[in-house]
Design a protein around this motif. Structure first.
Motif, PDB file in Angstrom:
ATOM      1  N   GLY A 690      38.509  55.776  61.349  1.00 18.85           N
ATOM      2  CA  GLY A 690      38.884  56.007  59.780  1.00 18.85           C
ATOM      3  C   GLY A 690      38.196  55.091  58.872  1.00 18.85           C
ATOM      4  O   GLY A 690      38.012  55.142  57.607  1.00 18.85           O
ATOM      5  N   PHE A 691      37.170  54.335  59.466  1.00 12.17           N
ATOM      6  CA  PHE A 691      36.182  53.484  58.581  1.00 12.17           C
ATOM      7  C   PHE A 691      35.541  54.262  57.611  1.00 12.17           C
ATOM      8  O   PHE A 691      35.540  53.855  56.505  1.00 12.17           O
ATOM      9  N   THR A 692      34.624  55.431  58.109  1.00  7.51           N
ATOM     10  CA  THR A 692      33.908  56.145  57.097  1.00  7.51           C
ATOM     11  C   THR A 692      34.636  56.943  56.098  1.00  7.51           C
ATOM     12  O   THR A 692      34.406  56.921  54.856  1.00  7.51           O
ATOM     13  N   GLN A 693      35.831  57.315  56.218  1.00  8.84           N
ATOM     14  CA  GLN A 693      36.801  58.134  55.352  1.00  8.84           C
ATOM     15  C   GLN A 693      37.298  57.031  54.219  1.00  8.84           C
ATOM     16  O   GLN A 693      37.298  57.567  53.253  1.00  8.84           O
ATOM     17  N   LEU A 694      37.279  56.060  55.022  1.00 12.84           N
ATOM     18  CA  LEU A 694      37.794  54.969  53.829  1.00 12.84           C
ATOM     19  C   LEU A 694      36.851  54.505  52.882  1.00 12.84           C
ATOM     20  O   LEU A 694      36.984  54.141  51.710  1.00 12.84           O
ATOM     21  N   PHE A 695      35.756  54.487  53.358  1.00  8.44           N
ATOM     22  CA  PHE A 695      34.279  53.959  52.664  1.00  8.44           C
ATOM     23  C   PHE A 695      34.314  55.127  51.700  1.00  8.44           C
ATOM     24  O   PHE A 695      33.905  55.069  50.378  1.00  8.44           O
ATOM     25  N   ALA A 696      34.274  56.490  52.171  1.00  9.71           N
ATOM     26  CA  ALA A 696      34.051  57.631  51.198  1.00  9.71           C
ATOM     27  C   ALA A 696      35.046  57.679  50.038  1.00  9.71           C
ATOM     28  O   ALA A 696      34.635  57.958  49.068  1.00  9.71           O
ATOM     29  N   ASP A 697      36.180  57.435  50.330  1.00 14.54           N
ATOM     30  CA  ASP A 697      37.226  57.518  49.292  1.00 14.54           C
ATOM     31  C   ASP A 697      36.965  56.317  48.306  1.00 14.54           C
ATOM     32  O   ASP A 697      37.235  56.213  46.993  1.00 14.54           O
ATOM     33  N   ALA A 698      36.327  55.097  48.751  1.00 11.93           N
ATOM     34  CA  ALA A 698      36.173  53.795  47.701  1.00 11.93           C
ATOM     35  C   ALA A 698      34.917  54.417  46.814  1.00 11.93           C
ATOM     36  O   ALA A 698      34.983  53.897  45.961  1.00 11.93           O
ATOM     37  N   ILE A 699      34.106  54.850  47.524  1.00  9.33           N
ATOM     38  CA  ILE A 699      33.045  55.622  46.907  1.00  9.33           C
ATOM     39  C   ILE A 699      33.276  56.446  45.887  1.00  9.33           C
ATOM     40  O   ILE A 699      32.581  56.480  44.636  1.00  9.33           O
ATOM     41  N   ALA A 700      34.158  57.438  46.223  1.00 10.24           N
ATOM     42  CA  ALA A 700      34.591  58.580  45.157  1.00 10.24           C
ATOM     43  C   ALA A 700      35.191  57.721  43.919  1.00 10.24           C
ATOM     44  O   ALA A 700      35.273  58.438  42.898  1.00 10.24           O
ATOM     45  N   ALA A 701      35.883  56.709  44.079  1.00 11.33           N
ATOM     46  CA  ALA A 701      36.690  56.304  43.010  1.00 11.33           C
ATOM     47  C   ALA A 701      35.651  55.434  42.059  1.00 11.33           C
ATOM     48  O   ALA A 701      35.804  55.090  40.874  1.00 11.33           O
ATOM     49  N   HIS A 702      34.339  55.299  42.389  1.00 11.05           N
ATOM     50  CA  HIS A 702      33.217  54.944  41.553  1.00 11.05           C
ATOM     51  C   HIS A 702      33.136  53.358  41.139  1.00 11.05           C
ATOM     52  O   HIS A 702      32.112  52.919  41.668  1.00 11.05           O
ATOM     53  N   ARG A 703      34.177  52.881  40.834  1.00 12.60           N
ATOM     54  CA  ARG A 703      34.283  51.342  40.386  1.00 12.60           C
ATOM     55  C   ARG A 703      35.935  50.765  40.796  1.00 12.60           C
ATOM     56  O   ARG A 703      36.598  51.502  40.844  1.00 12.60           O
ATOM     57  N   HIS A 704      35.803  49.811  41.126  1.00 12.88           N
ATOM     58  CA  HIS A 704      37.100  48.858  41.547  1.00 12.88           C
ATOM     59  C   HIS A 704      37.328  47.681  40.783  1.00 12.88           C
ATOM     60  O   HIS A 704      36.808  46.559  40.882  1.00 12.88           O
ATOM     61  N   TRP A 705      37.639  48.128  39.443  1.00 14.85           N
ATOM     62  CA  TRP A 705      37.725  47.141  38.542  1.00 14.85           C
ATOM     63  C   TRP A 705      38.699  45.640  38.704  1.00 14.85           C
ATOM     64  O   TRP A 705      38.321  44.891  37.886  1.00 14.85           O
ATOM     65  N   ALA A 706      39.506  45.957  39.819  1.00 16.26           N
ATOM     66  CA  ALA A 706      40.419  44.664  40.042  1.00 16.26           C
ATOM     67  C   ALA A 706      39.753  43.684  40.384  1.00 16.26           C
ATOM     68  O   ALA A 706      40.316  42.565  40.330  1.00 16.26           O
ATOM     69  N   ARG A 707      38.473  43.883  40.656  1.00 13.19           N
ATOM     70  CA  ARG A 707      37.407  42.604  41.139  1.00 13.19           C
ATOM     71  C   ARG A 707      37.277  41.768  39.776  1.00 13.19           C
ATOM     72  O   ARG A 707      36.542  40.685  39.960  1.00 13.19           O
ATOM     73  N   GLU A 708      37.092  42.399  38.637  1.00 13.82           N
ATOM     74  CA  GLU A 708      36.641  41.809  37.569  1.00 13.82           C
ATOM     75  C   GLU A 708      37.453  40.580  37.195  1.00 13.82           C
ATOM     76  O   GLU A 708      38.527  40.530  37.404  1.00 13.82           O
ATOM     77  N   ALA A 709      36.812  39.527  36.895  1.00 10.65           N
ATOM     78  CA  ALA A 709      37.454  38.181  36.344  1.00 10.65           C
ATOM     79  C   ALA A 709      38.370  38.587  35.054  1.00 10.65           C
ATOM     80  O   ALA A 709      37.900  39.287  34.105  1.00 10.65           O
ATOM     81  N   PRO A 710      39.627  38.208  35.071  1.00 11.76           N
ATOM     82  CA  PRO A 710      40.299  38.434  33.687  1.00 11.76           C
ATOM     83  C   PRO A 710      39.642  37.694  32.603  1.00 11.76           C
ATOM     84  O   PRO A 710      38.994  36.807  32.750  1.00 11.76           O
ATOM     85  N   PRO A 711      39.942  38.013  31.342  1.00  8.29           N
ATOM     86  CA  PRO A 711      39.310  37.763  30.225  1.00  8.29           C
ATOM     87  C   PRO A 711      39.639  36.313  29.809  1.00  8.29           C
ATOM     88  O   PRO A 711      41.021  36.077  30.140  1.00  8.29           O
ATOM     89  N   PRO A 712      39.132  35.276  29.230  1.00  6.92           N
ATOM     90  CA  PRO A 712      39.449  33.871  28.802  1.00  6.92           C
ATOM     91  C   PRO A 712      40.699  34.127  27.783  1.00  6.92           C
ATOM     92  O   PRO A 712      40.885  35.061  27.249  1.00  6.92           O
ATOM     93  N   ALA A 713      41.831  33.023  28.134  1.00  8.35           N
ATOM     94  CA  ALA A 713      42.556  32.843  27.418  1.00  8.35           C
ATOM     95  C   ALA A 713      42.607  32.665  25.965  1.00  8.35           C
ATOM     96  O   ALA A 713      41.405  31.905  25.919  1.00  8.35           O
TER      97      ALA A 713
END
Length: 713
Positions: A690-713
């Motif tokens: 399942g490693f490669t299929q999970l990777f393919a699904d992640a590529i298809a999503a294009h970006r994973h914005w949850a990694r971005e730092a939150p904006p300053p308060a």
């Protein structure tokens, strides 16, 4: 001999070189004039027959202003100088004879040849592909009834409403005249000075600051005709129409840090991507979409459809996909085709007609006028790339660059020497201008239906996803932060942004060092327009398809001792899905796998980086991973891919590279099995199911914005 400048108070009495003035030396209080010295009191609106009527040819100020602008660059295009082109064909799905008599839109069996030129707008031919800018998307259809040019952009609106302002806008966005800085960038004083003084630019500025202005590739970029045109059927019935190009790969963008780095690492990134895709048989495909509106509904939606600064939300009028464009052949010669191709908005065929959009009316004049200088005279249509497939018969004569050799003695109409040829066409088969009643005073004035400059800018911002909104605000902070004059920064915040979104204006004010804006007084609630939307989800790229990895490029980082069997399996699976896997190694010399097989890297850590790829994969292998950890550029490959929110896959020992890259804010790697949090795929050992299929699904999503730092308060 040193030249003296005349004092403004004592004008010279003879024409001498001392009269030459620089832009900065122009005295205060100088009155705007034509080249003949005729004083001009209005330069924001072209002369029209009524406030919503067509632009009049007798407007000598408009013609002179546009003519001078069109001829400012020789031979480079004034705008859209840097481009890439491709040949292809268009085929309509079903007949649209209900709406138009244009044959290429009514005959599903007809494959219409096309040439498409993509381009940046502001930069010179030598600038980079990935700058923040509008992108041109111009399509020449070689139809049986003559050439039709759909000359559009990747953004559906424009900065200005009336074409007479086009020279002013382009002068403002181009490098500043005193030092020719900055190249291919809108982050400077003159552009934002113009924006702060011309509120109709607000909507387009929001698009320019969005991710739309830094597309991932030309293949993943929408196109728009910008203006409202007419389709006219054989019975003379007309519909208003908005043209759209929808890429079948979806609409995706770079992130700003990527685009800046690519400008240095590969300034031809978009050109190269288009060329290589076609050479590899991955032909770019786009569907032609139409928004069709009855003529009587031109003012139905709370704004004027003749206003090029407005978008017609798809939620109000859906886009009907009617045909497909396929680009399947690269040019044989860049100059002869991509550089010499001449697009003109006035090139239409029977069944397609213009409206009184004042920006469109100006382009009808400007494009043709420009080619006279750029391509050396009136015979540019005889160049192979511009030549129609339809037969050409007329009485045009001589001029620079004549290529055809007419032999008839009769070069006039009517005639008997040529047997009366060429005859006039049957009106039912010829192009006939749509008859419409035009009346009104000759006047330089904007229609009141063009007066709302901010509501659609707000609509666009509110329609974006949270990551897209954050990127837009970051872009505003970057661009306005480059403006040197504080009064310009203050005007942009207090005269433009505060009218779009108060929170955005407040954040930008803090970032660029100006006083925070005061909240606007709430306007009295009027009667809302019957056909309006608060948000338009179709404006967000996040709604783009996420079900394919076709044509995506994945970098596989390897060194001696990599898990070769695992790499072979992952590569075979991803390539079967339409992706490309490229090996990146310490050198271009072969590397040896755990199993003793040799692989030759295509790139090295010196010649490549993660910004050139859609995803990064590191196979296991203790020796290989240990070697990669000692190479700063290899570690940075992983770090950048993580920071840019791309899909990452690391198997077995390779997960340790996240620690080396300093981005290990994920949970510890799994002791066994798989983990795919935040688009980072990790397996406890090589070849986990399942490693490669999970990777393919992640590529298809294009970006994973949850990694971005939150904006300053």
């Amino acid at each position: 001999m040193r030249l003296r400048r005349s004092s403004p108070k004592t004008p010279p009495t003879s024409l001498k070189s001392e009269q030459l003035e620089t832009f900065r030396d122009r005295p205060e209080g100088t009155v705007l004039t034509t080249d003949q010295g005729i004083p001009i009191s209005e330069t924001d609106n072209s002369l029209k027959a009524g406030v919503r009527g067509p632009t009049l040819l007798e407007d000598f100020h408009f013609r002179e202003k546009m003519m001078r602008f069109d001829h400012e660059r020789i031979p480079e295009r004034v705008v859209h100088a840097r481009g890439a082109g491709a040949h292809g064909y268009f085929q309509v799905y079903k007949s649209l004879e209900k709406y138009t008599q244009a044959r290429f839109l009514t005959d599903p069996s007809l494959r219409t040849p096309v040439f498409v030129r993509f381009s940046t707008v502001g930069g010179s031919r030598g600038s980079a592909d990935t700058v923040r800018d509008v992108r041109g998307f111009a399509t020449k259809f070689y139809t049986p009834e003559g050439n039709f040019d759909l000359v559009g952009n990747n953004i559906p609106v424009f900065f200005i409403q009336d074409g007479i302002k086009f020279p002013d806008f382009v002068h403002a966005v181009k490098p500043e005249p005193h030092n020719e800085i900055p190249q291919a960038s809108s982050a400077h004083d003159s552009l934002w000075d113009f924006v702060s003084l011309v509120p109709e630019t607000a909507h387009m500025v929001m698009w320019l600051m969005s991710d739309r202005a830094i597309p991932r590739s030309y293949r993943m970029m929408e196109g728009f005709g910008v203006h409202t045109f007419r389709l006219v059927n054989a019975e003379g019935k007309a519909h208003l129409v908005k043209f759209h190009w929808k890429p079948l790969l979806g609409t995706h963008s770079l992130v700003w840090d990527e685009s800046q780095k690519l400008s240095g690492k590969d300034p031809d990134f978009h050109r190269r991507d288009l060329w290589e895709a076609i050479e590899n048989g991955d032909f770019p495909e786009y569907e032609l979409g139409l928004q069709l509106i009855p003529e009587e509904d031109v003012l139905k939606y709370g704004f004027d459809l003749l206003d090029a600064t407005k978008v017609l939300p798809e939620e109000l009028v859906p886009v009907e996909r009617v045909g497909k464009l396929t680009l399947d052949r690269n040019p044989d010669n860049f100059f002869a085709e991509t550089e010499q191709v001449a697009f003109c908005v006035a090139n239409v065929v029977p069944g397609i007609d213009f409206t009184n959009d004042p920006l469109l009316q100006a382009r009808l004049f400007s494009y043709l006028d420009t080619q006279l200088t750029r391509l050396g005279g009136p015979n540019f249509a005889e160049l192979p790339i511009n030549r129609p497939v339809a037969p050409v018969h007329n009485h045009q004569q001589d001029g620079f660059g004549r290529q055809t050799i007419p032999t008839s003695r009769a070069n006039y109409h009517p005639n008997t020497l040529g047997g009366g040829c060429p005859f006039l066409a049957n009106p039912r088969q010829a192009f006939v201008h749509r008859q419409e009643r035009v009346e009104g005073h000759k006047i330089r004035q904007r229609s009141k239906s063009f007066s709302d400059h901010f509501s659609q800018a707000t609509l666009f911002y509110k329609s974006l996803s949270k990551p897209e909104q954050e990127h837009l605000v970051n872009a505003l902070e970057f661009e306005i932060g480059k403006v040197e004059r504080p009064e310009i920064r203050e005007r942009v915040v207090n005269e433009v942004l505060v009218n779009v979104d108060f929170e955005v204006a407040t954040r930008v004010a803090r970032a660029v060092g100006v006083a925070p804006p005061k909240p606007l007084k709430k306007a009295k609630a009027g009667k809302p327009a019957k056909f309006t939307v608060e948000t338009s989800p179709a404006l967000s790229q996040e709604r783009s398809p996420r079900d394919s990895i076709k044509t995506r490029k994945i970098a596989a980082l390897v060194a001696d001792g990599f898990a070769g069997k695992e790499l072979a399996h992952v590569r075979k699976t991803l390539e079967a899905m339409g992706a490309t896997v490229e090996l990146v190694g310490p050198t271009l010399s072969p590397v040896t796998s755990l199993e003793g097989q040799q692989e030759k890297p295509l790139k090295t850590y010196v010649t490549a980086s993660s910004v050139m790829y859609d995803a990064v994969y590191v196979p296991g292998g203790e020796k290989s991973v240990a070697a990669l950890r000692k190479v700063p550029l290899a570690v940075d490959f992983v770090r950048e891919a993580f920071v840019h929110c791309k899909a990452l896959a690391l198997s077995g020992e390779a997960a340790a590279l996240l620690d080396a890259a300093g981005v290990s804010q994920l949970a510890p790697p799994p002791a066994k099995g798989l983990d795919g949090a935040l688009g980072v795929i990790r397996s406890a050992k090589s070849e986990t199911k399942g490693f490669t299929q999970l990777f393919a699904d992640a590529i298809a999503a294009h970006r994973h914005w949850a990694r971005e730092a939150p904006p300053p308060a």
